[in-house]
Motif scaffolding. Structure first.
Motif, PDB file in Angstrom:
ATOM      1  N   ASP A  96       0.808  -1.219   0.000  1.00 33.00           N
ATOM      2  CA  ASP A  96       0.000   0.000   0.000  1.00 33.00           C
ATOM      3  C   ASP A  96       0.840   1.267   0.000  1.00 33.00           C
ATOM      4  O   ASP A  96       0.299   2.369   0.145  1.00 33.00           O
ATOM      5  N   LYS A  97       2.161   1.104  -0.135  1.00 31.84           N
ATOM      6  CA  LYS A  97       3.072   2.242  -0.320  1.00 31.84           C
ATOM      7  C   LYS A  97       2.954   3.275   0.795  1.00 31.84           C
ATOM      8  O   LYS A  97       2.869   4.476   0.553  1.00 31.84           O
ATOM      9  N   ILE A  98       2.980   2.813   2.029  1.00 37.00           N
ATOM     10  CA  ILE A  98       2.862   3.735   3.153  1.00 37.00           C
ATOM     11  C   ILE A  98       4.238   4.274   3.542  1.00 37.00           C
ATOM     12  O   ILE A  98       5.203   3.516   3.633  1.00 37.00           O
ATOM     13  N   PRO A  99       4.374   5.587   3.738  1.00 36.42           N
ATOM     14  CA  PRO A  99       5.663   6.128   4.198  1.00 36.42           C
ATOM     15  C   PRO A  99       5.968   5.645   5.615  1.00 36.42           C
ATOM     16  O   PRO A  99       5.114   5.702   6.496  1.00 36.42           O
ATOM     17  N   SER A 100       7.173   5.148   5.819  1.00 38.53           N
ATOM     18  CA  SER A 100       7.572   4.644   7.130  1.00 38.53           C
ATOM     19  C   SER A 100       9.076   4.822   7.272  1.00 38.53           C
ATOM     20  O   SER A 100       9.848   4.121   6.614  1.00 38.53           O
ATOM     21  N   LEU A 101       9.489   5.761   8.116  1.00 39.87           N
ATOM     22  CA  LEU A 101      10.920   6.025   8.224  1.00 39.87           C
ATOM     23  C   LEU A 101      11.262   6.781   9.490  1.00 39.87           C
ATOM     24  O   LEU A 101      10.396   7.383  10.136  1.00 39.87           O
ATOM     25  N   ILE A 102      12.537   6.729   9.820  1.00 38.90           N
ATOM     26  CA  ILE A 102      13.158   7.594  10.820  1.00 38.90           C
ATOM     27  C   ILE A 102      14.252   8.356  10.083  1.00 38.90           C
ATOM     28  O   ILE A 102      15.147   7.742   9.501  1.00 38.90           O
ATOM     29  N   LEU A 103      14.174   9.679  10.080  1.00 39.42           N
ATOM     30  CA  LEU A 103      15.121  10.513   9.343  1.00 39.42           C
ATOM     31  C   LEU A 103      16.111  11.136  10.316  1.00 39.42           C
ATOM     32  O   LEU A 103      15.709  11.795  11.282  1.00 39.42           O
ATOM     33  N   ARG A 104      17.399  10.923  10.053  1.00 39.51           N
ATOM     34  CA  ARG A 104      18.443  11.428  10.943  1.00 39.51           C
ATOM     35  C   ARG A 104      19.459  12.266  10.179  1.00 39.51           C
ATOM     36  O   ARG A 104      19.559  12.182   8.952  1.00 39.51           O
ATOM     37  N   THR A 105      20.207  13.052  10.927  1.00 38.08           N
ATOM     38  CA  THR A 105      21.278  13.838  10.320  1.00 38.08           C
ATOM     39  C   THR A 105      22.475  12.938  10.028  1.00 38.08           C
ATOM     40  O   THR A 105      22.655  11.886  10.648  1.00 38.08           O
ATOM     41  N   VAL A 106      23.289  13.389   9.079  1.00 40.33           N
ATOM     42  CA  VAL A 106      24.472  12.640   8.660  1.00 40.33           C
ATOM     43  C   VAL A 106      25.721  13.390   9.105  1.00 40.33           C
ATOM     44  O   VAL A 106      25.807  14.620   8.967  1.00 40.33           O
ATOM     45  N   ASN A 107      26.678  12.669   9.651  1.00 40.37           N
ATOM     46  CA  ASN A 107      27.967  13.255  10.008  1.00 40.37           C
ATOM     47  C   ASN A 107      28.733  13.543   8.721  1.00 40.37           C
ATOM     48  O   ASN A 107      29.062  12.622   7.968  1.00 40.37           O
ATOM     49  N   THR A 108      29.004  14.816   8.456  1.00 41.00           N
ATOM     50  CA  THR A 108      29.635  15.190   7.189  1.00 41.00           C
ATOM     51  C   THR A 108      31.073  14.693   7.074  1.00 41.00           C
ATOM     52  O   THR A 108      31.609  14.600   5.971  1.00 41.00           O
ATOM     53  N   LEU A 109      31.704  14.371   8.193  1.00 43.79           N
ATOM     54  CA  LEU A 109      33.089  13.895   8.156  1.00 43.79           C
ATOM     55  C   LEU A 109      33.174  12.400   7.887  1.00 43.79           C
ATOM     56  O   LEU A 109      34.013  11.943   7.104  1.00 43.79           O
ATOM     57  N   THR A 110      32.306  11.641   8.530  1.00 48.17           N
ATOM     58  CA  THR A 110      32.364  10.184   8.391  1.00 48.17           C
ATOM     59  C   THR A 110      31.361   9.636   7.383  1.00 48.17           C
ATOM     60  O   THR A 110      31.513   8.517   6.895  1.00 48.17           O
ATOM     61  N   GLY A 111      30.319  10.416   7.092  1.00 51.10           N
ATOM     62  CA  GLY A 111      29.276   9.931   6.197  1.00 51.10           C
ATOM     63  C   GLY A 111      28.286   9.003   6.868  1.00 51.10           C
ATOM     64  O   GLY A 111      27.360   8.507   6.221  1.00 51.10           O
ATOM     65  N   GLY A 112      28.459   8.767   8.165  1.00 48.13           N
ATOM     66  CA  GLY A 112      27.539   7.898   8.895  1.00 48.13           C
ATOM     67  C   GLY A 112      26.420   8.679   9.552  1.00 48.13           C
ATOM     68  O   GLY A 112      26.505   9.899   9.731  1.00 48.13           O
ATOM     69  N   LEU A 113      25.382   7.974   9.918  1.00 46.96           N
ATOM     70  CA  LEU A 113      24.256   8.616  10.588  1.00 46.96           C
ATOM     71  C   LEU A 113      24.614   8.974  12.022  1.00 46.96           C
ATOM     72  O   LEU A 113      25.344   8.244  12.700  1.00 46.96           O
ATOM     73  N   THR A 114      24.096  10.099  12.481  1.00 46.19           N
ATOM     74  CA  THR A 114      24.222  10.460  13.886  1.00 46.19           C
ATOM     75  C   THR A 114      23.028   9.879  14.645  1.00 46.19           C
ATOM     76  O   THR A 114      22.169   9.215  14.067  1.00 46.19           O
ATOM     77  N   THR A 115      22.959  10.146  15.922  1.00 47.74           N
ATOM     78  CA  THR A 115      21.816   9.695  16.723  1.00 47.74           C
ATOM     79  C   THR A 115      20.702  10.742  16.752  1.00 47.74           C
ATOM     80  O   THR A 115      19.687  10.538  17.422  1.00 47.74           O
ATOM     81  N   ARG A 116      20.884  11.838  16.034  1.00 50.76           N
ATOM     82  CA  ARG A 116      19.903  12.924  16.039  1.00 50.76           C
ATOM     83  C   ARG A 116      18.769  12.622  15.067  1.00 50.76           C
ATOM     84  O   ARG A 116      18.947  12.627  13.850  1.00 50.76           O
ATOM     85  N   THR A 117      17.587  12.344  15.603  1.00 56.01           N
ATOM     86  CA  THR A 117      16.401  12.120  14.783  1.00 56.01           C
ATOM     87  C   THR A 117      15.723  13.452  14.506  1.00 56.01           C
ATOM     88  O   THR A 117      15.370  14.181  15.435  1.00 56.01           O
ATOM     89  N   VAL A 118      15.541  13.760  13.238  1.00 62.01           N
ATOM     90  CA  VAL A 118      14.892  15.009  12.834  1.00 62.01           C
ATOM     91  C   VAL A 118      13.377  14.835  12.814  1.00 62.01           C
ATOM     92  O   VAL A 118      12.630  15.679  13.291  1.00 62.01           O
ATOM     93  N   LEU A 119      12.936  13.725  12.260  1.00 71.13           N
ATOM     94  CA  LEU A 119      11.512  13.388  12.269  1.00 71.13           C
ATOM     95  C   LEU A 119      11.373  11.886  12.114  1.00 71.13           C
ATOM     96  O   LEU A 119      12.291  11.201  11.646  1.00 71.13           O
ATOM     97  N   LYS A 120      10.229  11.373  12.506  1.00 69.10           N
ATOM     98  CA  LYS A 120       9.938   9.957  12.271  1.00 69.10           C
ATOM     99  C   LYS A 120       8.435   9.779  12.137  1.00 69.10           C
ATOM    100  O   LYS A 120       7.643  10.474  12.782  1.00 69.10           O
TER     101      LYS A 120
END
Length: 395
Positions: free
Chosen positions: A316-340
């Motif tokens: 049914d194509k339902i949006p389902s996500l947790i969106l977080r900021t990315v560490n610009t130095l490592t390219g990995g996700l931080t623990t900061r959730t912007v929205l979910k």
């Protein structure tokens, strides 16, 4: 001549002494029963552990976000759901047989029954134990493996709708048009302050007509007097434009022309790109001002990415996500959730709640990092609402 008892000495007929012997007899009998039925007790323990595992299984089914090993992708989740039903009905039948065997064995056990004439009847303490503990647990063990998901989903979904965003300063309800609604009904996002549960303002989505790739996510109206909206929750980014074809995003901010002025000015304040593929991501550069020109906000660039793959989930194509900021130095996700995303409203698949946190930088919660992704979520929610309200869909 009778002998006088010494102080503290008790006869066998003394009530306290009788109670002591009675407790000792019961304890000895209990130990003998344990030794006699140790294998059955071991099987019972394993059976209870398997039922506990089935409870965990049900939990992951009714609360699929944040993602777990069984629902990293919609394919895994569908297989998990099928196996849950295949396993559930036979397990309920087995639980019913075990519960029946247990009750039949207890009815003839001298440990929990007492002779009354030619029959044995349960003791009063076993009757209470059965009514308040054994019977409720047995009902759960028999019913939940087969139909637990149908029972738990409404409960968990209602709880999540009411409380999933409690720790966030704001939440938005994405309310999309169903296929039965007339075309003039707008697709809107309503923004609430979590602490007061007060509706502050709403945005609406337009565009996408006749296959167009252009969409606009724009302030519709204030539902609370603007002067009463906290400055950290005030939306100065009042228009966001999406070019789906080239995956670009721009935004305009509206603020007073000068401190205390009733005149307003609108200027570009956000640009960026997004990738709406399996891993939703954004690259946004913005300077979103407060609703006060005497508090300058510097331009910043923020990278965002979804925590899990397949942010558009299921048939049914339902949006389902947790969106977080990315560490610009490592390219990995931080623990900061912007929205979910939280859950869709029970009984109304056109409405979905989204928890909003923003970023710790200076500015409003509803800055570029929230409003940019949220408009795209509403675009996808519109598609989900169309699918789930189509009469042929058994959603």
């Amino acid at each position: 001549m009778s002998l006088a008892m010494k102080p503290g000495q008790m006869t066998v007929s003394d009530p306290l002494n009788k109670r002591t012997y009675r407790i000792r007899d019961i304890t000895s009998q209990f130990v003998r029963e344990l030794r006699r039925y140790w294998f059955e007790i071991l099987l019972l323990t394993l059976w209870l552990l398997l039922n506990a595992g089935d409870g965990v299984w049900l939990y992951f089914f009714v609360d699929p976000n944040p993602r777990t090993a069984v629902n990293k992708t919609s394919g895994k989740f569908k297989a998990f759901e099928v196996m849950m039903y295949i396993f559930g009905f036979p397990w309920s039948l087995l639980n019913g047989l075990i519960v029946y065997h247990f009750c039949a064995a207890a009815a003839s056990s001298p440990f929990v029954t007492k002779p009354v004439g030619r029959r044995r009847r349960p003791t009063w303490w076993f009757i209470l134990l059965f009514i308040f503990i054994i019977a409720p647990i047995s009902a759960v063990l028999v019913i939940f493996p087969a139909v637990g998901s149908w029972i738990l989903v409404p409960i968990v979904q209602s709880w999540a709708w009411n409380h999933r965003c409690d720790e966030y300063p704001m939440f938005a309800v994405l309310d999309s048009r169903s296929v039965q609604d007339p075309s003039y009904i707008p697709n809107v996002a309503r923004f609430y302050q979590t602490e007061t549960d007060k509706l502050l303002f709403s945005y609406y989505l337009n565009g996408g007509e006749k296959g167009s790739n252009n969409w606009r996510f724009t302030l519709r109206e204030f539902h609370t007097d603007q002067s009463l909206v906290p400055i950290t929750l005030y939306p100065t980014l009042q228009s966001v434009q999406y070019e789906i074809g080239n995956a670009t995003i721009t935004g305009n901010c509206t603020v007073p022309a000068s401190p205390g002025s009733s005149n307003i000015t609108t200027t570009p304040c956000m640009t960026g790109t997004f990738d709406a593929g399996a891993w939703l991501s954004f690259n946004l550069t913005a300077a979103i001002p407060f609703n006060s020109t005497d508090t300058p906000v510097a331009s910043t660039t923020t990278l965002l990415r979804a925590l899990d793959k397949e942010w558009i989930f299921g048939d049914d194509k339902i949006p389902s996500l947790i969106l977080r900021t990315v560490n610009t130095l490592t390219g990995g996700l931080t623990t900061r959730t912007v929205l979910k995303t939280s859950v869709e409203k029970r009984g109304d698949c056109t409405a979905m709640k989204v928890c909003l946190a923003g970023t710790p930088r200076l500015g409003s919660v509803v800055g570029a990092e929230v409003m940019g992704p949220l408009g795209l979520l509403l675009i996808r929610q519109v598609n989900h609402a169309r699918i789930c309200t189509t009469p042929s869909n058994d959603y």
